[in-house]
Design an enzyme around this catalytic site. Structure first.
Site, mmCIF file in Angstrom:
data_model
loop_
_atom_site.group_PDB
_atom_site.id
_atom_site.type_symbol
_atom_site.label_atom_id
_atom_site.label_comp_id
_atom_site.label_asym_id
_atom_site.label_seq_id
_atom_site.Cartn_x
_atom_site.Cartn_y
_atom_site.Cartn_z
ATOM 1 C CE LYS A 1 -5.987 1.909 7.223
ATOM 2 N NZ LYS A 1 -5.321 2.866 6.306
ATOM 3 N NE ARG A 21 -0.484 8.262 5.565
ATOM 4 C CZ ARG A 21 -0.438 7.583 6.692
ATOM 5 N NH1 ARG A 21 0.643 7.652 7.453
ATOM 6 N NH2 ARG A 21 -1.451 6.830 7.075
ATOM 7 C CD GLU A 79 -2.425 1.383 2.729
ATOM 8 O OE1 GLU A 79 -2.754 2.519 3.124
ATOM 9 O OE2 GLU A 79 -2.616 0.344 3.392
ATOM 10 C CB THR A 115 -3.546 8.226 2.707
ATOM 11 O OG1 THR A 115 -2.622 7.404 3.426
ATOM 12 C CG2 THR A 115 -3.932 9.379 3.625
#
Length: 213
Positions: free
Chosen positions: A133, A49, A45, A73
């Site tokens: 998640k 960011r 993943e 994200t």
């Protein structure tokens, strides 16, 4: 429309730990993904960011065919579209919004959204989601909280992320409602910055062995 579990489940069951990566240098994307795949972690993943994240996803997906590159994200439908256009094969979000669920409905790329409270989880179930998640795992109650959810919400399985380390990953994985965990400890910044791909491969291999042991 239900979650595309047929595409997401093999990724989550394929390895006990999914590396969560924050890539600051595009040049690191391919060798890092390659090292993790050699260590038994083909699914990664790459989080949005950093400004380089989309390029990192694009390069890793194009240059490392053995890798299963995901995007993390993801906060907006626009980011969802950007990530999938870059080659992401799964999308991870730190929360759940109707806008993201709508974006997932219109995409072939599956979404792993986050939910913490029973109400959030029940809302996700109503949308057809059974793989979620759990973030931020440690800060949200950790092992005791997830264990308490196992019986009343038995149909849901989680990927806890946030505060997961080599020391506690095995404890999470032993919970009946945990299918895998996400963590960054297998690719620490100091090894990435040094380009020490062999050490990262070793960490990945050790993490997989410990989690399955």
């Amino acid at each position: 429309m239900p979650q595309k579990a047929d595409k997401l489940l093999p990724i989550m069951t394929g390895q006990p730990v999914i590396p969560v990566l924050k890539i600051a240098r595009v040049a690191d994307a391919a060798p890092l993904a390659r090292a993790l795949a050699r260590g038994g972690m083909p699914a990664v993943e790459i989080t949005l960011r950093t400004r380089e994240a989309l390029d990192a996803i694009r390069i890793a997906a194009a240059e490392v065919p053995e890798a299963i590159v995901g995007a993390g994200t993801i906060l907006t439908p626009r980011q969802y579209d950007q990530a999938t256009a870059a080659g992401a094969r799964f999308v991870v979000s730190p929360g759940t919004t109707q806008e993201l669920l709508d974006a997932a409905r219109g995409s072939d790329v599956p979404l792993l959204p986050a939910a913490i409270t029973p109400s959030e989880i029940m809302a996700a179930i109503e949308e057809g989601y059974s793989l979620l998640k759990f973030f931020p795992a440690e800060q949200a109650g950790g092992l005791p909280f997830l264990k308490a959810l196992a019986s009343p919400l038995a149909g849901v399985r989680f990927c806890p992320t946030g505060g997961i380390t080599a020391a506690n990953a095995g404890d999470y994985l032993r919970l009946p409602n945990v299918i895998c965990v996400g963590g960054s400890w297998v690719a620490p910044d100091e090894l990435v910055n040094a380009g020490n791909w062999d050490a990262i491969e070793d960490l990945a291999r050790q993490a997989v062995a410990a989690a399955r042991g």
